[in-house]
Design an enzyme around this catalytic site. Sequence first.
Site, PDB file in Angstrom:
ATOM      1  CG  HIS A 177     -19.186  -1.919  -9.611  1.00  0.00           C
ATOM      2  ND1 HIS A 177     -17.911  -2.065 -10.113  1.00  0.00           N
ATOM      3  CD2 HIS A 177     -20.003  -1.873 -10.703  1.00  0.00           C
ATOM      4  CE1 HIS A 177     -17.960  -2.105 -11.440  1.00  0.00           C
ATOM      5  NE2 HIS A 177     -19.216  -2.001 -11.817  1.00  0.00           N
ATOM      6  CD  GLU A 178     -23.907  -2.512 -10.525  1.00  0.00           C
ATOM      7  OE1 GLU A 178     -24.317  -1.693 -11.373  1.00  0.00           O
ATOM      8  OE2 GLU A 178     -23.095  -3.405 -10.803  1.00  0.00           O
ATOM      9  CG  HIS A 222     -22.514   1.985 -13.012  1.00  0.00           C
ATOM     10  ND1 HIS A 222     -21.837   2.350 -14.159  1.00  0.00           N
ATOM     11  CD2 HIS A 222     -22.157   0.702 -12.762  1.00  0.00           C
ATOM     12  CE1 HIS A 222     -21.100   1.326 -14.579  1.00  0.00           C
ATOM     13  NE2 HIS A 222     -21.273   0.318 -13.745  1.00  0.00           N
ATOM     14  CB  CYS A 259     -17.740  -2.610 -15.422  1.00  0.00           C
ATOM     15  SG  CYS A 259     -19.155  -1.550 -15.761  1.00  0.00           S
TER      16      CYS A 259
END
Length: 197
Positions: free
Chosen positions: A147-148, A151, A105
Amino acid sequence: MILPIVAYGDPVLKKRGTEISKDYPKLEQVIANMYESMYGAFGVGLAAPQVGLSIRLFLVDTTPFADDESYSPEEQAELKAFKRTFINAKILEESGEEWDFNEGCLSIPNVREDVSRCPKIKVEYQDEDFKTHVEEFDGLIARVIQHEYDHIEGVLFTDKVSTLKKRLLKGKLTNISKGKTSVDYRMRFPNISKKRS
């Protein structure tokens, strides 16, 4: 304009992003700056919290993975062609048998860990023109999106590793928050003394 990437330890990375509308101030510029910042840091994805904005916006461009010869020519072509802006995304479904992949990341430089995720997802999102799409993705593209997406939910990939791994990473993560790490892109560290920044 290249924006500094917010480092581990900043509270913005742990906040759930808020939905935005098409009249969000300077949205076009925000998106352009985020793409420039992502490419400047050699990333394949970047979420708004990583540039200090607690909103539901992230970008994905999997082109760099297309050079990996372990993928078939079809997969390489798909990875090379995939570039997308996701606004107000919602993962509607995750399916298939979870698989591990070594993730990193931009907000947590020089740390990589295996993370387990489902191989298929169904996502509802809006594009830059605020048109709504519902699409299914799989494989590596699905993983980058997950993954994003994490966030904008206030979740980091290090939250998904075992308790033992978390303990082993504690020192490294503390150092990152203090700016004790070497990176070749601009970063904003939450626990750095003002003299050094």
